[in-house]
Design an enzyme around this catalytic site. Structure first.
Site, PDB file in Angstrom:
ATOM      1  CE  LYS A  85      15.878 -34.469 -12.026  1.00 51.26           C
ATOM      2  NZ  LYS A  85      15.437 -33.062 -12.219  1.00 51.26           N
ATOM      3  CB  SER A  89      14.820 -31.743  -8.480  1.00 51.33           C
ATOM      4  OG  SER A  89      14.701 -31.636  -9.889  1.00 51.33           O
ATOM      5  CB  SER A 119      15.552 -29.017 -11.399  1.00 50.62           C
ATOM      6  OG  SER A 119      14.745 -28.947 -10.262  1.00 50.62           O
TER       7      SER A 119
HETATM    8  N1  GLN Z   1      12.832 -26.267  -7.023  1.00 51.63           N
HETATM    9  C1  GLN Z   1      11.725 -26.044  -7.913  1.00 51.63           C
HETATM   10  C2  GLN Z   1      10.544 -26.851  -7.427  1.00 51.63           C
HETATM   11  O1  GLN Z   1      10.638 -27.410  -6.397  1.00 51.63           O
HETATM   12  C3  GLN Z   1      12.094 -26.417  -9.315  1.00 51.63           C
HETATM   13  C4  GLN Z   1      12.202 -27.870  -9.510  1.00 51.63           C
HETATM   14  C5  GLN Z   1      12.551 -28.253 -10.914  1.00 51.63           C
HETATM   15  O2  GLN Z   1      13.018 -27.454 -11.705  1.00 51.63           O
HETATM   16  N2  GLN Z   1      12.256 -29.500 -11.234  1.00 51.63           N
HETATM   17  O3  GLN Z   1       9.536 -26.908  -8.039  1.00 51.63           O
END
Ligand code: GLN
Length: 474
Positions: free
Chosen positions: A75, A150, A174
């Protein structure tokens, strides 16, 4: 495609080679990356050099490690020396890290070959990869739909058979959410089990790095490599990495597993049906299923959207046009910083910085940030009470299967609600994983979520393995 376990065995025994495995990966990337937008950067030369070093070490009879010659996708919020690292943000344009994240050093030391950096929602803020400054990633199972986020690029890399394993980060879901939407196993480890050193921080008290894979065993194998104390991360747990792979077939006989209403109610019918079928499969394997309610979990989404933005507003202050990446020229320093941040950050990141700064501001601190911290304590206590009654918890990972592009971009709340089932365990610091179980609309995969108390990863993998077998993947 072959599992990471199989690739490593083949490379070690000489049936295959690190170079051959890498060329297979590069060929699939070449074929599909333009369409799917999985990798933002492919380190062709670096990966080829690393693979040939592994092959010559094997030729000399050396033991190159548990991930011998396994291509791995990373990532793009994890630092790798000399490789562009963008967090899918324009603000990091041109920046190349001077050091490796600890997890990079660990996978390399175990013989894996990092092939490149995968797309994400900008600074890991989002649930669909639509917040990337470099365009969304497409779901390999249905390119008209999102892969989740994400860590959408890392999930898509494995779902598209580019690599067998990849690294993501999970602050509120995410890893687990894109794993569910792409039909993969994805794990959010116990907070502190994996070093965050070199992970570009979103919300430091919630962020954890973890694996994606097609099989439960591959995630256990990769997590064994990732885990363990790191003096460079003060929140890293003191103990050595746990043994996980040897426990994958331990089963669930005699275990008590709580089926938590708040972790599936409101989800689509097909998702609820999968959760109930998973409970049935665990019962058939000898577990006792206990229906439970944990009402405190209903408060966690609100608390998360105060705590995570508050931490983000502080963490992202460092991107000021002076130290990293982009600089927009202006007459004085203040104007330069303002112009750089205005041009460099996307809309969602700006929204989070404003939310977080507001929640932390004098006069509102107690009402917002302070309240959210109290909810966090209630959540930690509620999970701890649940784990006095049962060994593990079961629920859904997401409210639906993969959704279409644009479905949730107009309304930030609709996007935030996608994480309603994954966020609670981040607030508690406990581990959880998503494992594919059944299908929903459009024959797309459904993920069910298993949660456990701190350091229960071995039990989580064993329960996930039971579901993997019951779902027809022996
Ligand atoms: N979708 C969640 C957010 O927007 C979690 C994102 C994540 O785990 N990095 O914060």
């Amino acid at each position: 495609m072959k599992s990471a376990m199989q690739i490593a065995a083949d490379v070690r025994s000489g049936v295959s080679s690190a170079s051959a495995e890498l060329e297979r990966t590069l060929a699939v990337v070449e074929q599909r990356n333009a369409e799917l937008n999985v990798f933002l950067y492919v380190d062709v030369d670096g990966a080829r050099a690393a693979a040939s070093v592994i092959d010559s070490r094997i030729a000399r009879g050396e033991n190159v490690g548990a991930l011998a010659g396994v291509p791995i996708a990373i990532k793009d919020n994890l630092c790798q020396v000399g490789i562009p690292t963008t967090c899918s943000s324009k603000i990091l344009e041109g920046w190349r890290p001077p050091y490796n994240a600890t997890v990079l050093d660990k996978v390399i030391a175990a013989g894996a070959v990092p092939v490149g950096k995968t797309n994400l929602d900008e600074f890991a803020m989002g649930s669909s990869t639509e917040n990337s400054a470099f365009g969304p990633t497409r779901n390999p199972l249905d390119p008209s739909r999102v892969p989740g986020g994400s860590s959408g690029g890392s999930a898509a890399a494995v779902a598209a058979d580019m690599t067998s394993i990849s690294l993501g980060s999970d602050t509120g879901g995410s890893i687990r959410q894109p794993a569910a939407l792409c039909g993969l196993v994805g794990v959010k480890p116990t907070y502190g089990l994996v070093s965050r050193y070199g992970l570009i921080a979103f919300a430091s008290s919630l962020d954890q790095i973890g694996p994606f894979s097609k099989t439960v065993t591959d995630s256990a194998l990769l997590l064994e490599v990732l885990a363990g104390h790191d003096p460079k991360d003060s929140t890293s747990l003191p103990e050595a990495a746990p043994s996980l792979v040897v426990h994958v077939d331990d089963g669930v006989a005699g275990k008590r597993i709580g089926l938590v209403r708040e972790l599936y109610q409101g989800a689509d019918d097909s998702v609820v049906a999968s959760v109930h079928a998973a409970a049935q499969a665990l019962r058939a394997a000898g577990a006792e299923i206990v229906e439970m309610s944990i009402p405190e979990l209903g408060l966690t989404l609100s608390a998360y959207y105060l705590i995570a933005p508050a931490e983000a507003s502080s963490n992202l202050a460092r991107f000021d046009g002076v130290r990293y990446g982009l600089r927009v020229k202006a007459d004085d320093v203040t104007a330069m910083m303002e112009a750089t941040r205005t041009a460099g950050f996307g809309a969602e990141v700006k929204r989070r910085i404003m939310l977080g700064t507001y929640a932390l501001s004098a006069g509102y601190y107690d009402a917002y940030y302070g309240q959210a911290l109290k909810v966090r304590t209630l959540t930690i206590d509620a999970f701890a009470r649940a784990y006095q009654q049962v060994d593990l918890l079961l629920g859904a990972t997401t409210p639906s299967v993969a959704f279409a592009f644009g479905d949730k971009t107009a309304d930030p709340m609709a996007m935030y609600l996608n994480d309603v089932f994954t966020i609670p365990t981040n607030l508690a610091g406990d581990p959880a994983l998503s494992v594919p179980f059944g299908t929903g609309e459009g024959n797309l995969p459904v993920g069910v979520q298993l949660l456990g108390p701190g350091r229960s990863e071995a039990q989580l993998f064993a329960a996930a393995r039971v579901l993997e077998i019951a779902d027809g993947r022996p």
